[in-house]
Design an enzyme around this catalytic site. Structure first.
Site, PDB file in Angstrom:
ATOM      1  N   LYS A  80       0.852  -1.190   0.000  1.00  0.00           N
ATOM      2  CA  LYS A  80       0.000   0.000   0.000  1.00  0.00           C
ATOM      3  C   LYS A  80       0.889   1.242   0.000  1.00  0.00           C
ATOM      4  CE  LYS A  80      -3.875   1.916   2.724  1.00  0.00           C
ATOM      5  NZ  LYS A  80      -4.660   1.765   3.975  1.00  0.00           N
ATOM      6  N   SER A 155      -9.643   1.431   2.970  1.00  0.00           N
ATOM      7  CA  SER A 155      -8.804   2.221   2.085  1.00  0.00           C
ATOM      8  C   SER A 155      -7.731   1.402   1.363  1.00  0.00           C
ATOM      9  CB  SER A 155      -8.143   3.344   2.881  1.00  0.00           C
ATOM     10  OG  SER A 155      -7.269   2.813   3.859  1.00  0.00           O
ATOM     11  N   SER A 179      -9.672  -0.812   7.380  1.00  0.00           N
ATOM     12  CA  SER A 179      -9.128  -0.736   6.017  1.00  0.00           C
ATOM     13  C   SER A 179      -8.310  -1.926   5.547  1.00  0.00           C
ATOM     14  CB  SER A 179      -8.292   0.531   5.852  1.00  0.00           C
ATOM     15  OG  SER A 179      -9.143   1.627   5.652  1.00  0.00           O
TER      16      SER A 179
END
Ligand code: GLN
Length: 487
Positions: A80, A155, A179
Protein backbone atom coordinates in the site's frame (compact mmCIF):
# COMPACT_ATOMS: atom_id res chain seq x y z
CA UNK A 1 -3.34 -17.94 -17.92
CA UNK A 2 -0.49 -17.62 -15.41
CA UNK A 3 0.66 -20.56 -13.43
CA UNK A 4 3.20 -19.28 -10.91
CA UNK A 5 1.14 -16.17 -10.13
CA UNK A 6 -1.86 -18.28 -9.18
CA UNK A 7 0.04 -20.10 -6.42
CA UNK A 8 0.14 -19.18 -2.76
CA UNK A 9 3.45 -17.85 -1.44
CA UNK A 10 4.16 -21.11 0.38
CA UNK A 11 3.47 -23.15 -2.76
CA UNK A 12 5.78 -20.88 -4.73
CA UNK A 13 8.49 -21.22 -2.08
CA UNK A 14 8.13 -25.01 -2.34
CA UNK A 15 8.78 -24.83 -6.08
CA UNK A 16 11.87 -22.70 -5.53
CA UNK A 17 13.22 -25.15 -2.96
CA UNK A 18 12.66 -28.14 -5.24
CA UNK A 19 14.26 -26.29 -8.15
CA UNK A 20 11.03 -26.37 -10.17
CA UNK A 21 10.83 -22.57 -10.52
CA UNK A 22 12.98 -19.50 -9.97
CA UNK A 23 12.18 -16.09 -8.51
CA UNK A 24 12.93 -14.57 -11.93
CA UNK A 25 10.33 -16.82 -13.55
CA UNK A 26 7.77 -15.87 -10.88
CA UNK A 27 8.48 -12.14 -11.12
CA UNK A 28 8.28 -12.32 -14.92
CA UNK A 29 4.95 -14.12 -14.64
CA UNK A 30 3.60 -11.56 -12.17
CA UNK A 31 4.74 -8.60 -14.29
CA UNK A 32 3.03 -10.11 -17.35
CA UNK A 33 -0.13 -10.55 -15.33
CA UNK A 34 0.03 -6.93 -14.10
CA UNK A 35 0.50 -5.78 -17.73
CA UNK A 36 -2.50 -7.83 -18.83
CA UNK A 37 -4.93 -7.14 -15.98
CA UNK A 38 -4.01 -3.93 -14.23
CA UNK A 39 -5.33 -1.69 -17.01
CA UNK A 40 -8.75 -3.03 -15.92
CA UNK A 41 -8.27 -3.48 -12.17
CA UNK A 42 -6.00 -0.46 -11.54
CA UNK A 43 -4.48 -1.66 -8.28
CA UNK A 44 -0.98 -0.26 -8.87
CA UNK A 45 0.12 3.36 -8.58
CA UNK A 46 3.74 2.42 -9.35
CA UNK A 47 5.21 -0.76 -10.81
CA UNK A 48 8.87 -1.29 -9.87
CA UNK A 49 9.75 -3.49 -12.83
CA UNK A 50 13.53 -3.04 -13.04
CA UNK A 51 14.05 -3.21 -9.29
CA UNK A 52 11.95 -6.40 -9.12
CA UNK A 53 13.89 -8.14 -11.88
CA UNK A 54 17.19 -7.13 -10.30
CA UNK A 55 16.11 -8.44 -6.87
CA UNK A 56 14.83 -11.64 -8.51
CA UNK A 57 18.23 -12.31 -10.09
CA UNK A 58 19.83 -11.98 -6.66
CA UNK A 59 17.27 -14.36 -5.16
CA UNK A 60 17.91 -16.83 -8.02
CA UNK A 61 21.58 -16.80 -7.06
CA UNK A 62 20.78 -17.54 -3.41
CA UNK A 63 18.69 -20.56 -4.39
CA UNK A 64 21.40 -21.76 -6.79
CA UNK A 65 23.95 -21.48 -3.99
CA UNK A 66 21.62 -23.33 -1.61
CA UNK A 67 21.41 -20.34 0.75
CA UNK A 68 17.83 -19.03 0.60
CA UNK A 69 16.85 -16.69 3.41
CA UNK A 70 13.59 -18.31 4.46
CA UNK A 71 10.00 -18.81 3.41
CA UNK A 72 9.56 -15.38 1.81
CA UNK A 73 12.77 -15.40 -0.20
CA UNK A 74 11.97 -14.61 -3.82
CA UNK A 75 8.25 -14.11 -3.12
CA UNK A 76 6.73 -11.23 -5.14
CA UNK A 77 4.88 -8.75 -2.93
CA UNK A 78 3.38 -5.28 -3.24
CA UNK A 79 2.72 -2.52 -0.70
CA UNK A 80 0.00 0.00 0.00
CA UNK A 81 1.39 3.40 -0.95
CA UNK A 82 1.07 4.61 2.65
CA UNK A 83 4.37 2.82 3.43
CA UNK A 84 7.67 4.60 2.85
CA UNK A 85 10.00 2.91 0.37
CA UNK A 86 13.51 4.29 -0.08
CA UNK A 87 14.02 5.76 -3.54
CA UNK A 88 10.51 4.77 -4.65
CA UNK A 89 7.69 7.30 -4.87
CA UNK A 90 5.25 7.01 -1.96
CA UNK A 91 2.12 9.09 -2.57
CA UNK A 92 -0.28 7.99 0.17
CA UNK A 93 -2.93 8.35 -2.53
CA UNK A 94 -2.56 12.14 -2.34
CA UNK A 95 -1.53 14.92 -4.70
CA UNK A 96 0.28 16.58 -1.82
CA UNK A 97 2.80 13.69 -1.84
CA UNK A 98 2.68 13.19 -5.62
CA UNK A 99 6.42 13.51 -5.99
CA UNK A 100 7.52 12.38 -2.53
CA UNK A 101 10.43 9.93 -2.69
CA UNK A 102 11.27 8.79 0.85
CA UNK A 103 14.93 8.63 1.89
CA UNK A 104 14.29 5.54 4.04
CA UNK A 105 12.30 2.30 4.20
CA UNK A 106 9.52 1.71 6.73
CA UNK A 107 10.56 -0.94 9.26
CA UNK A 108 8.12 -3.46 7.77
CA UNK A 109 9.60 -2.84 4.32
CA UNK A 110 13.16 -3.27 5.58
CA UNK A 111 12.15 -6.51 7.30
CA UNK A 112 10.49 -7.89 4.16
CA UNK A 113 13.52 -7.01 2.05
CA UNK A 114 15.77 -8.69 4.63
CA UNK A 115 13.57 -11.80 4.29
CA UNK A 116 14.19 -11.75 0.52
CA UNK A 117 10.70 -10.63 -0.58
CA UNK A 118 10.61 -8.88 -3.96
CA UNK A 119 8.70 -5.63 -4.42
CA UNK A 120 6.51 -5.47 -7.54
CA UNK A 121 5.14 -2.01 -6.81
CA UNK A 122 3.04 0.37 -4.74
CA UNK A 123 -0.72 0.07 -4.43
CA UNK A 124 -3.64 2.43 -4.73
CA UNK A 125 -5.55 3.60 -1.67
CA UNK A 126 -7.96 6.23 -0.44
CA UNK A 127 -6.08 9.46 0.16
CA UNK A 128 -4.33 9.26 3.55
CA UNK A 129 -6.24 5.98 4.14
CA UNK A 130 -9.52 7.86 4.62
CA UNK A 131 -12.28 5.87 2.99
CA UNK A 132 -13.80 2.47 2.33
CA UNK A 133 -13.70 2.16 -1.46
CA UNK A 134 -10.49 3.74 -2.97
CA UNK A 135 -12.83 6.28 -4.58
CA UNK A 136 -11.06 8.91 -2.46
CA UNK A 137 -7.70 8.20 -4.12
CA UNK A 138 -6.42 11.37 -5.79
CA UNK A 139 -5.41 9.20 -8.79
CA UNK A 140 -8.11 6.72 -9.79
CA UNK A 141 -10.50 4.15 -8.33
CA UNK A 142 -9.38 0.53 -8.09
CA UNK A 143 -11.96 -1.95 -9.34
CA UNK A 144 -13.16 -5.10 -7.67
CA UNK A 145 -11.75 -8.14 -9.55
CA UNK A 146 -15.03 -10.00 -8.91
CA UNK A 147 -17.08 -7.30 -10.64
CA UNK A 148 -15.30 -4.40 -12.31
CA UNK A 149 -18.29 -2.11 -11.79
CA UNK A 150 -17.85 -2.44 -8.02
CA UNK A 151 -15.31 -1.12 -5.52
CA UNK A 152 -12.72 -3.44 -3.95
CA UNK A 153 -13.25 -1.86 -0.53
CA UNK A 154 -10.83 0.54 1.10
CA UNK A 155 -8.80 2.22 2.08
CA UNK A 156 -6.40 -0.64 1.20
CA UNK A 157 -8.37 -1.51 -1.95
CA UNK A 158 -5.29 -1.74 -4.17
CA UNK A 159 -3.71 -4.19 -1.72
CA UNK A 160 -6.79 -6.44 -1.57
CA UNK A 161 -7.47 -6.33 -5.32
CA UNK A 162 -3.82 -7.14 -6.18
CA UNK A 163 -3.96 -10.36 -4.15
CA UNK A 164 -7.46 -11.26 -5.41
CA UNK A 165 -6.36 -10.84 -9.04
CA UNK A 166 -3.07 -12.73 -8.53
CA UNK A 167 -1.03 -9.60 -9.24
CA UNK A 168 1.04 -10.15 -6.05
CA UNK A 169 1.47 -13.18 -3.81
CA UNK A 170 1.17 -11.08 -0.66
CA UNK A 171 0.58 -7.42 0.10
CA UNK A 172 0.60 -5.12 3.11
CA UNK A 173 -2.17 -2.70 3.97
CA UNK A 174 -3.10 -0.63 6.99
CA UNK A 175 -6.18 -0.73 9.19
CA UNK A 176 -7.28 2.30 11.23
CA UNK A 177 -10.99 1.52 11.33
CA UNK A 178 -11.28 -1.49 9.04
CA UNK A 179 -9.13 -0.74 6.02
CA UNK A 180 -7.57 -4.20 5.91
CA UNK A 181 -10.55 -6.33 6.93
CA UNK A 182 -13.23 -4.53 4.90
CA UNK A 183 -11.36 -4.66 1.55
CA UNK A 184 -10.37 -8.26 2.31
CA UNK A 185 -14.08 -9.07 2.71
CA UNK A 186 -15.06 -7.22 -0.48
CA UNK A 187 -12.22 -8.75 -2.52
CA UNK A 188 -12.45 -12.34 -1.27
CA UNK A 189 -9.01 -12.63 0.35
CA UNK A 190 -7.62 -12.95 3.87
CA UNK A 191 -6.79 -9.65 5.59
CA UNK A 192 -5.40 -9.31 9.09
CA UNK A 193 -5.14 -6.35 11.43
CA UNK A 194 -2.65 -7.23 14.18
CA UNK A 195 -2.88 -6.03 17.79
CA UNK A 196 -1.95 -2.36 18.21
CA UNK A 197 1.78 -2.42 18.94
CA UNK A 198 2.47 -5.83 17.37
CA UNK A 199 3.91 -4.30 14.18
CA UNK A 200 6.12 -1.23 13.98
CA UNK A 201 4.55 1.87 12.44
CA UNK A 202 7.91 3.49 11.69
CA UNK A 203 7.74 4.69 8.09
CA UNK A 204 3.96 4.35 7.92
CA UNK A 205 2.52 7.71 6.87
CA UNK A 206 0.27 8.50 9.83
CA UNK A 207 -3.51 8.86 9.69
CA UNK A 208 -4.66 8.29 13.29
CA UNK A 209 -1.68 7.18 15.31
CA UNK A 210 -3.53 5.52 18.20
CA UNK A 211 -5.48 3.32 15.76
CA UNK A 212 -3.24 2.62 12.72
CA UNK A 213 -1.76 -0.86 12.30
CA UNK A 214 -0.04 -2.53 9.35
CA UNK A 215 -1.06 -6.05 8.35
CA UNK A 216 -1.05 -8.64 5.57
CA UNK A 217 -3.36 -9.57 2.72
CA UNK A 218 -2.92 -13.19 1.71
CA UNK A 219 -4.44 -16.04 -0.26
CA UNK A 220 -4.59 -18.32 2.80
CA UNK A 221 -3.86 -18.53 6.51
CA UNK A 222 -0.37 -20.03 6.16
CA UNK A 223 0.71 -17.21 3.85
CA UNK A 224 -0.66 -14.65 6.30
CA UNK A 225 1.26 -16.36 9.11
CA UNK A 226 4.52 -16.16 7.14
CA UNK A 227 4.00 -12.48 6.31
CA UNK A 228 3.10 -11.55 9.90
CA UNK A 229 6.13 -13.48 11.13
CA UNK A 230 8.39 -11.36 8.95
CA UNK A 231 7.03 -7.98 10.06
CA UNK A 232 6.02 -8.48 13.72
CA UNK A 233 8.04 -7.58 16.78
CA UNK A 234 9.34 -4.63 18.75
CA UNK A 235 11.22 -1.87 16.94
CA UNK A 236 13.40 0.76 18.63
CA UNK A 237 12.18 3.25 16.01
CA UNK A 238 8.54 2.99 17.21
CA UNK A 239 7.99 3.49 20.93
CA UNK A 240 4.43 2.16 20.64
CA UNK A 241 5.63 -1.20 19.33
CA UNK A 242 5.43 -3.69 22.16
CA UNK A 243 8.20 -5.97 23.37
CA UNK A 244 6.30 -9.23 23.73
CA UNK A 245 7.54 -12.49 22.23
CA UNK A 246 6.50 -13.24 18.65
CA UNK A 247 5.44 -16.89 18.49
CA UNK A 248 6.09 -19.16 15.52
CA UNK A 249 2.77 -18.58 13.75
CA UNK A 250 3.13 -21.26 11.10
CA UNK A 251 4.07 -23.91 13.67
CA UNK A 252 0.81 -23.69 15.65
CA UNK A 253 -1.55 -23.51 12.65
CA UNK A 254 -2.34 -27.20 12.61
CA UNK A 255 -3.30 -27.52 16.28
CA UNK A 256 -7.01 -27.26 15.43
CA UNK A 257 -9.81 -25.59 17.35
CA UNK A 258 -11.33 -28.48 19.28
CA UNK A 259 -12.75 -27.14 22.56
CA UNK A 260 -12.29 -23.50 21.57
CA UNK A 261 -14.90 -21.15 23.01
CA UNK A 262 -16.36 -18.88 20.33
CA UNK A 263 -18.43 -15.82 21.16
CA UNK A 264 -21.18 -14.63 18.82
CA UNK A 265 -22.06 -10.98 19.54
CA UNK A 266 -25.75 -10.15 19.14
CA UNK A 267 -24.86 -6.54 18.26
CA UNK A 268 -23.12 -7.67 15.04
CA UNK A 269 -26.31 -9.04 13.50
CA UNK A 270 -28.40 -5.96 12.88
CA UNK A 271 -31.57 -4.93 11.06
CA UNK A 272 -30.83 -3.83 7.56
CA UNK A 273 -27.79 -6.00 7.02
CA UNK A 274 -27.58 -8.07 3.85
CA UNK A 275 -29.43 -11.35 4.54
CA UNK A 276 -26.94 -13.26 2.39
CA UNK A 277 -24.10 -12.01 4.60
CA UNK A 278 -25.91 -13.05 7.76
CA UNK A 279 -26.74 -16.47 6.30
CA UNK A 280 -23.14 -17.10 5.21
CA UNK A 281 -21.75 -16.11 8.60
CA UNK A 282 -24.23 -18.36 10.43
CA UNK A 283 -23.26 -21.24 8.13
CA UNK A 284 -19.58 -20.56 8.80
CA UNK A 285 -20.22 -20.62 12.54
CA UNK A 286 -21.77 -24.05 12.01
CA UNK A 287 -18.61 -25.20 10.23
CA UNK A 288 -16.47 -23.97 13.14
CA UNK A 289 -18.71 -25.90 15.56
CA UNK A 290 -18.19 -29.06 13.51
CA UNK A 291 -14.46 -28.54 14.01
CA UNK A 292 -15.04 -28.77 17.75
CA UNK A 293 -15.57 -25.13 18.74
CA UNK A 294 -18.32 -24.35 21.24
CA UNK A 295 -20.27 -21.18 20.53
CA UNK A 296 -22.09 -19.00 22.98
CA UNK A 297 -23.75 -15.60 22.70
CA UNK A 298 -21.78 -12.62 24.00
CA UNK A 299 -22.81 -9.00 24.32
CA UNK A 300 -20.79 -5.97 23.24
CA UNK A 301 -23.34 -3.35 24.33
CA UNK A 302 -21.41 -0.23 23.32
CA UNK A 303 -20.92 -1.32 19.70
CA UNK A 304 -23.46 1.19 18.43
CA UNK A 305 -21.45 4.14 19.82
CA UNK A 306 -18.15 3.00 18.32
CA UNK A 307 -18.66 4.62 14.94
CA UNK A 308 -19.46 8.04 16.40
CA UNK A 309 -16.48 7.89 18.77
CA UNK A 310 -14.19 6.87 15.90
CA UNK A 311 -15.34 9.77 13.73
CA UNK A 312 -14.23 12.16 16.47
CA UNK A 313 -10.99 10.44 17.50
CA UNK A 314 -9.66 9.56 14.03
CA UNK A 315 -10.23 13.02 12.49
CA UNK A 316 -8.83 14.66 15.63
CA UNK A 317 -5.59 12.72 15.31
CA UNK A 318 -5.55 13.20 11.54
CA UNK A 319 -5.89 16.97 11.83
CA UNK A 320 -2.77 16.98 13.96
CA UNK A 321 -0.83 14.46 11.86
CA UNK A 322 -1.61 16.25 8.60
CA UNK A 323 -0.41 19.64 9.88
CA UNK A 324 3.06 18.64 8.66
CA UNK A 325 2.02 19.00 5.00
CA UNK A 326 2.73 22.70 4.83
CA UNK A 327 4.57 23.09 1.54
CA UNK A 328 7.89 23.31 3.38
CA UNK A 329 8.83 19.88 4.72
CA UNK A 330 7.30 17.46 2.22
CA UNK A 331 5.90 17.22 -1.25
CA UNK A 332 3.83 19.82 -3.00
CA UNK A 333 4.34 23.58 -2.76
CA UNK A 334 2.08 25.85 -4.81
CA UNK A 335 4.18 28.71 -6.26
CA UNK A 336 3.30 32.38 -6.50
CA UNK A 337 2.11 32.96 -2.94
CA UNK A 338 2.17 36.40 -1.32
CA UNK A 339 3.57 35.22 1.99
CA UNK A 340 4.04 32.08 4.04
CA UNK A 341 0.41 31.84 5.23
CA UNK A 342 -0.81 32.27 1.67
CA UNK A 343 1.61 29.55 0.49
CA UNK A 344 0.43 27.24 3.27
CA UNK A 345 -3.26 27.62 2.50
CA UNK A 346 -2.83 27.48 -1.31
CA UNK A 347 -0.71 24.34 -1.01
CA UNK A 348 -3.17 22.55 1.27
CA UNK A 349 -6.16 23.70 -0.80
CA UNK A 350 -4.59 22.27 -3.96
CA UNK A 351 -2.94 19.22 -2.40
CA UNK A 352 -5.71 17.68 -0.29
CA UNK A 353 -8.93 16.14 -1.61
CA UNK A 354 -12.45 16.68 -0.31
CA UNK A 355 -12.55 13.81 2.19
CA UNK A 356 -9.21 14.78 3.73
CA UNK A 357 -10.34 18.39 4.10
CA UNK A 358 -13.59 17.21 5.69
CA UNK A 359 -11.64 15.19 8.26
CA UNK A 360 -9.17 18.00 9.02
CA UNK A 361 -12.06 20.39 9.62
CA UNK A 362 -13.94 17.88 11.78
CA UNK A 363 -10.84 17.12 13.80
CA UNK A 364 -9.78 20.72 14.26
CA UNK A 365 -13.28 21.60 15.40
CA UNK A 366 -13.49 18.68 17.84
CA UNK A 367 -10.15 19.66 19.39
CA UNK A 368 -10.82 23.38 19.61
CA UNK A 369 -11.10 25.21 22.94
CA UNK A 370 -14.59 24.93 24.37
CA UNK A 371 -15.44 21.79 22.37
CA UNK A 372 -12.57 19.53 23.39
CA UNK A 373 -14.31 18.04 26.44
CA UNK A 374 -17.69 17.80 24.75
CA UNK A 375 -16.40 15.87 21.73
CA UNK A 376 -12.89 14.49 22.05
CA UNK A 377 -13.12 13.85 25.82
CA UNK A 378 -16.47 12.10 25.45
CA UNK A 379 -15.22 10.01 22.54
CA UNK A 380 -12.29 8.78 24.63
CA UNK A 381 -14.69 7.70 27.36
CA UNK A 382 -16.73 5.74 24.82
CA UNK A 383 -13.51 4.16 23.61
CA UNK A 384 -12.87 2.87 27.14
CA UNK A 385 -16.38 1.40 27.30
CA UNK A 386 -15.91 -0.37 23.97
CA UNK A 387 -12.62 -1.83 25.19
CA UNK A 388 -14.30 -3.01 28.42
CA UNK A 389 -17.04 -4.76 26.43
CA UNK A 390 -14.38 -6.88 24.75
CA UNK A 391 -12.51 -7.51 28.01
CA UNK A 392 -15.66 -8.87 29.59
CA UNK A 393 -16.46 -11.04 26.58
CA UNK A 394 -12.93 -12.47 26.53
CA UNK A 395 -13.32 -13.62 30.14
CA UNK A 396 -15.76 -16.20 28.77
CA UNK A 397 -14.67 -16.90 25.20
CA UNK A 398 -11.38 -17.30 23.32
CA UNK A 399 -12.43 -15.74 20.02
CA UNK A 400 -15.30 -13.67 18.70
CA UNK A 401 -16.84 -14.49 15.33
CA UNK A 402 -18.93 -12.00 13.36
CA UNK A 403 -19.50 -10.59 9.89
CA UNK A 404 -16.74 -8.25 8.68
CA UNK A 405 -19.20 -5.88 7.00
CA UNK A 406 -22.99 -5.55 6.92
CA UNK A 407 -23.01 -5.83 3.11
CA UNK A 408 -20.90 -6.88 0.13
CA UNK A 409 -18.94 -4.79 -2.39
CA UNK A 410 -21.03 -1.88 -3.63
CA UNK A 411 -21.05 -0.18 -7.02
CA UNK A 412 -18.69 2.67 -7.75
CA UNK A 413 -20.45 5.98 -7.02
CA UNK A 414 -23.15 4.28 -4.95
CA UNK A 415 -22.16 5.80 -1.59
CA UNK A 416 -21.70 9.47 -2.28
CA UNK A 417 -23.10 10.48 1.10
CA UNK A 418 -20.13 10.35 3.52
CA UNK A 419 -22.28 8.92 6.32
CA UNK A 420 -23.30 5.99 4.09
CA UNK A 421 -19.62 5.37 3.38
CA UNK A 422 -18.76 5.54 7.11
CA UNK A 423 -21.41 2.93 7.95
CA UNK A 424 -19.36 0.27 6.16
CA UNK A 425 -17.08 0.06 9.15
CA UNK A 426 -19.51 -0.48 12.03
CA UNK A 427 -18.27 -4.05 12.60
CA UNK A 428 -14.57 -3.31 12.19
CA UNK A 429 -14.08 -0.01 14.05
CA UNK A 430 -14.65 -1.33 17.61
CA UNK A 431 -11.64 -3.63 17.18
CA UNK A 432 -9.38 -0.67 16.42
CA UNK A 433 -10.79 1.33 19.33
CA UNK A 434 -9.94 -1.62 21.61
CA UNK A 435 -6.52 -2.21 19.99
CA UNK A 436 -7.30 -5.90 19.37
CA UNK A 437 -6.30 -8.21 16.50
CA UNK A 438 -8.91 -9.10 13.89
CA UNK A 439 -8.97 -10.86 10.58
CA UNK A 440 -11.36 -11.36 7.72
CA UNK A 441 -11.44 -14.54 5.65
CA UNK A 442 -13.65 -15.49 2.74
CA UNK A 443 -16.76 -17.03 4.32
CA UNK A 444 -19.02 -17.50 1.31
CA UNK A 445 -20.36 -15.85 -1.80
CA UNK A 446 -23.65 -14.22 -2.76
CA UNK A 447 -25.87 -15.73 -5.45
CA UNK A 448 -24.37 -13.19 -7.84
CA UNK A 449 -20.82 -14.29 -7.04
CA UNK A 450 -19.60 -11.57 -4.68
CA UNK A 451 -17.36 -12.52 -1.73
CA UNK A 452 -18.58 -12.39 1.88
CA UNK A 453 -16.18 -11.76 4.77
CA UNK A 454 -16.09 -13.70 8.03
CA UNK A 455 -14.46 -11.76 10.85
CA UNK A 456 -12.56 -13.27 13.77
CA UNK A 457 -11.54 -11.08 16.71
CA UNK A 458 -9.04 -12.16 19.36
CA UNK A 459 -7.43 -11.15 22.62
CA UNK A 460 -4.55 -8.70 22.48
CA UNK A 461 -1.42 -10.36 21.01
CA UNK A 462 -3.28 -13.59 20.28
CA UNK A 463 -2.80 -13.46 16.50
CA UNK A 464 -1.67 -17.09 16.61
CA UNK A 465 -5.14 -18.24 17.65
CA UNK A 466 -6.83 -16.15 14.94
CA UNK A 467 -4.60 -17.69 12.30
CA UNK A 468 -5.11 -21.17 13.73
CA UNK A 469 -8.92 -20.81 13.52
CA UNK A 470 -8.68 -19.37 10.01
CA UNK A 471 -6.45 -22.27 8.98
CA UNK A 472 -8.85 -24.84 10.46
CA UNK A 473 -11.77 -23.23 8.63
CA UNK A 474 -9.86 -23.20 5.36
CA UNK A 475 -9.15 -26.93 5.70
CA UNK A 476 -12.88 -27.65 5.46
CA UNK A 477 -14.01 -24.91 3.03
CA UNK A 478 -12.94 -23.81 -0.45
CA UNK A 479 -14.07 -20.16 -0.54
CA UNK A 480 -10.47 -18.95 -0.30
CA UNK A 481 -9.35 -20.88 -3.38
CA UNK A 482 -12.01 -19.44 -5.70
CA UNK A 483 -10.61 -17.10 -8.34
CA UNK A 484 -12.36 -14.06 -9.82
CA UNK A 485 -13.57 -14.40 -13.41
CA UNK A 486 -10.92 -12.16 -15.01
CA UNK A 487 -9.87 -12.74 -18.58
N1 GLN B 1 -13.07 3.64 6.39
C1 GLN B 1 -12.54 4.15 7.62
C2 GLN B 1 -12.23 5.61 7.46
O1 GLN B 1 -12.53 6.13 6.45
C3 GLN B 1 -11.32 3.37 8.03
C4 GLN B 1 -10.13 3.75 7.26
C5 GLN B 1 -8.92 2.96 7.66
O2 GLN B 1 -9.01 1.96 8.35
N2 GLN B 1 -7.77 3.46 7.23
O3 GLN B 1 -11.68 6.23 8.30
Amino acid sequence: MSTLASLTAHELAGRYRRGEATPTAAVTDYLARIDALDPQVRAFLTVTREEALRAAAEADARFRAGTPRGPLDGVPIALKDVLCTRGIRSTCGSKILDRFVPPYDATVVARLFAAGAILLGKLNMDEFAMGSSTEHSAYFTTRNPWDLARVPGGSSGGASAAVAADMAALTLGTDTGGSIRQPAAFSGVLGMKPTYGRVSRYGLIAFASSLDQIGPFAKDALDAALMLQAIAGVDPMDSTSVDVPVPDYAASLREGIDGLRLGVPAEYFIDGMDPEVEQAVRTAIGALEKLGARTEPVSLPHTEYGLAAYYVIAPAEASSNLARYDGVKYGLRVPGARDVIDMYSKTRAAGFGTEVKRRVMLGTYALSAGYYDAYYGQALKVRTLVRRDFQQAFERVDLIVAPTTPGVAFKMGEKEDPIQMYLNDIFTIPVNLAGLPGLSIPGGFTQTGLPIGLQLIGRAFDEALLLRAAYAYQQVTTWHSRKPPLA
